[in-house]
Design a protein around this motif. Sequence first.
Motif, short mmCIF file in Angstrom:
data_model
loop_
_atom_site.label_atom_id
_atom_site.label_comp_id
_atom_site.label_asym_id
_atom_site.label_seq_id
_atom_site.Cartn_x
_atom_site.Cartn_y
_atom_site.Cartn_z
N GLU A 184 -8.54 -1.59 -12.01
CA GLU A 184 -7.58 -1.62 -13.10
C GLU A 184 -7.61 -0.29 -13.87
O GLU A 184 -6.56 0.30 -14.15
CB GLU A 184 -7.92 -2.80 -14.01
N LEU A 185 -8.79 0.19 -14.17
CA LEU A 185 -8.92 1.44 -14.94
C LEU A 185 -8.26 2.61 -14.22
O LEU A 185 -7.58 3.43 -14.83
CB LEU A 185 -10.40 1.76 -15.16
N LEU A 186 -8.47 2.69 -12.90
CA LEU A 186 -7.97 3.84 -12.14
C LEU A 186 -6.67 3.53 -11.41
O LEU A 186 -6.16 4.37 -10.68
CB LEU A 186 -9.03 4.30 -11.14
N ASN A 187 -6.19 2.30 -11.61
CA ASN A 187 -4.93 1.90 -10.97
C ASN A 187 -5.01 2.11 -9.44
O ASN A 187 -4.16 2.77 -8.85
CB ASN A 187 -3.78 2.69 -11.60
N ILE A 188 -6.07 1.56 -8.85
CA ILE A 188 -6.32 1.75 -7.41
C ILE A 188 -5.57 0.69 -6.62
O ILE A 188 -5.75 -0.50 -6.85
CB ILE A 188 -7.84 1.64 -7.10
N SER A 189 -4.75 1.12 -5.68
CA SER A 189 -3.95 0.16 -4.92
C SER A 189 -4.78 -0.48 -3.81
O SER A 189 -5.89 -0.04 -3.50
CB SER A 189 -2.73 0.85 -4.30
N ASP A 190 -4.22 -1.50 -3.21
CA ASP A 190 -4.88 -2.24 -2.14
C ASP A 190 -5.05 -1.40 -0.87
O ASP A 190 -5.76 -1.80 0.05
CB ASP A 190 -4.06 -3.50 -1.83
N ASP A 208 -4.55 10.05 -10.39
CA ASP A 208 -3.62 9.50 -9.41
C ASP A 208 -4.34 9.36 -8.08
O ASP A 208 -4.36 10.28 -7.26
CB ASP A 208 -2.39 10.42 -9.29
N VAL A 209 -4.96 8.21 -7.88
CA VAL A 209 -5.79 7.98 -6.69
C VAL A 209 -4.97 8.15 -5.41
O VAL A 209 -5.51 8.59 -4.38
CB VAL A 209 -6.44 6.57 -6.76
N SER A 210 -3.69 7.87 -5.47
CA SER A 210 -2.85 7.93 -4.25
C SER A 210 -2.75 9.34 -3.67
O SER A 210 -2.32 9.53 -2.54
CB SER A 210 -1.45 7.38 -4.54
N ARG A 211 -3.18 10.34 -4.43
CA ARG A 211 -3.16 11.72 -3.91
C ARG A 211 -4.34 11.98 -2.98
O ARG A 211 -4.40 13.01 -2.31
CB ARG A 211 -3.23 12.73 -5.06
N TYR A 212 -5.30 11.07 -2.97
CA TYR A 212 -6.57 11.33 -2.27
C TYR A 212 -6.76 10.46 -1.03
O TYR A 212 -6.26 9.34 -0.97
CB TYR A 212 -7.75 11.07 -3.22
N GLY A 213 -7.50 11.01 -0.07
CA GLY A 213 -7.96 10.20 1.05
C GLY A 213 -9.26 9.51 0.69
O GLY A 213 -9.46 8.33 1.00
N LEU A 214 -10.11 10.27 0.02
CA LEU A 214 -11.42 9.71 -0.35
C LEU A 214 -11.94 10.38 -1.61
O LEU A 214 -11.82 11.60 -1.78
CB LEU A 214 -12.42 9.92 0.80
N ILE A 215 -12.49 9.55 -2.49
CA ILE A 215 -13.10 10.03 -3.73
C ILE A 215 -14.52 9.49 -3.76
O ILE A 215 -14.73 8.33 -3.42
CB ILE A 215 -12.31 9.47 -4.95
N TYR A 216 -15.46 10.33 -4.13
CA TYR A 216 -16.81 9.78 -4.33
C TYR A 216 -17.41 10.30 -5.62
O TYR A 216 -17.03 11.37 -6.12
CB TYR A 216 -17.72 10.08 -3.13
N ALA A 217 -18.33 9.52 -6.16
CA ALA A 217 -18.97 9.90 -7.42
C ALA A 217 -20.30 9.20 -7.57
O ALA A 217 -20.37 7.97 -7.48
CB ALA A 217 -18.06 9.53 -8.60
N GLY A 218 -21.35 9.98 -7.78
CA GLY A 218 -22.63 9.39 -8.18
C GLY A 218 -22.43 8.81 -9.57
O GLY A 218 -21.68 9.35 -10.37
#
Length: 379
Positions: A79-85, A202-212
Motif C-alpha cells: 500500500e505504501l509503495l503502491n506495488i501492483s500484483d 514508481d515501482v512500475s519503472r523497475y524490474g527489481l528493487i532491493y533494500a537492507g
Amino acid sequence: MTPRPRRLPRPIPTTRTADIMTRVHNFCAGPAALPEEVLKQAASEMLDYHGRGLSVMEMSHRSEEFVAIAETAERDLRELLNISDDYAVLFLQGGASQQFAMVPMNLMGEKRKADYINTGQWSIKAIKEARRYGTVNVAASSEDTAFSTVPPQNTWALSDDAAYVHYTPNETIGGLEYSFVPETDKPLVADLSSTILSRPLDVSRYGLIYAGAQKNIGPAGITVVIVRRDLIGRAGEQVPAMLDYRIHAENGSMYNTPPTYAWYLAGLVFKWLKAQGGLTHMATINRRKAEKLYHYIDESGFYSNPVERHSRSWMNVPFVLADDSLDKTFLKGAEGAGLLNLAGHRSVGGMRASIYNAVPEAAVDALINYMKDFAQRHG
Ligand SMILES: *Cc1c(COP(=O)(O)O)cnc(C)c1O
C-alpha cells in the motif's frame, strides 16, 4: 519416579520505563534510528503479544499469529509503495550485500552480461560481486569527479545485450543521489537500501528493487526484495535454493525460518508510516530536513559538502569541517549534546548525518544549532 518440580526463577525486576529514559538524537547510517512509537509498541508487546502469552520471537513462523503479522506487513508495504500484483515482495536474509550476488545469479541469464552504473562505494561492491558471475559493463562512472556527481544518462554507454541495468539511487557513504530514474528497455535494478520509503516511488519503472532493512525499514537482519514476477525463475540449476528468488516467492519467503522478529518490527514501521500520512507526507518532511541542513552547511563558511547540488542525498548528508584537526572535538561535543553517530564512514572520514524517516525534524534542528555554536566558538 517423577522429578521434584524446580522452583521457578524470580522475575527480573523492571527498573526503568521507556518514558523516563532519555533518548539521544541518532544520526547513524545503519543500523539506524527507529521511530520511538514503534519501539514503545514493541516493548509493550514483548512479553505477551496480543494476549497470546508469548512474544513474537517465540512463535512458530507457521503459526496463525505470525502468518498474520507477515501478511499484514506485506500488505502495508504494498500500500505504501503502491506495488501492483505484477510484483512479488520477498522478505529475505543476507542484507543488500547478498543481493549483490543474487541479482546476477538470478537475472543475468545465458549471456551472463549486465550494465552497471558506478557512483560510489556501494556501486563498486555490487559490480565486484556481479563480476564473479558474469560480464559487467560499467556503462558510466563518476569516479573522475570523486563521486560528487551522477553521470547524466546521455553519457551512458549501455550495451544492447545486457540482461539488466543496475544502479544505486542513493550512495549512503558519499551522500550522492540520483535526481532521475534511468530510462531503459531492460529491467532496471536498484539498490534502494538507504532511500526506500523516504518518498513515493514508481515501482512500475523497475524490474527489481532491493533494500537492507536497517536504514529506513526496520532492524538489521531482513532484506526487502520487490521483483517483477516475470523475472522470477531464471536462475540456473546450479544456483542454491536459498539464493533463488523462485524458491522464496513460491514459499511466501518462508522456505526456511525467516527473521521473524525483524519482519514484525518492519511491519510496525510500515503501520507507523501509514499513520504519519504515508510517503507523500514523509517526502515533505524529508525534503525540509535535508534542505535545512544543506542550506546551513552552504552558508556557514565553516562546513562544506562536496556533492553537486542537485545530486545531494536527502538521507545521508556528509560534511567536513574547515579544519579537520577539530573533528574529534566536534564529535565529542556532539555526543555531549546528545547528537550521536556523526562520524563519516571509515573510508572517507569527516562527518555524516543520516536523517532517515525515523530521525525527527527536531533532531536536525538540534544538530544545526550545535553546528552553529561550534562554528562560532572555533571559526
Ligand atoms: C548499507 C548498504 C548496503 C549494505 O547493506 P547490508 O545489509 O549491510 O548488506 C548496500 N547498499 C547500500 C546503498 C547501503 O546503504
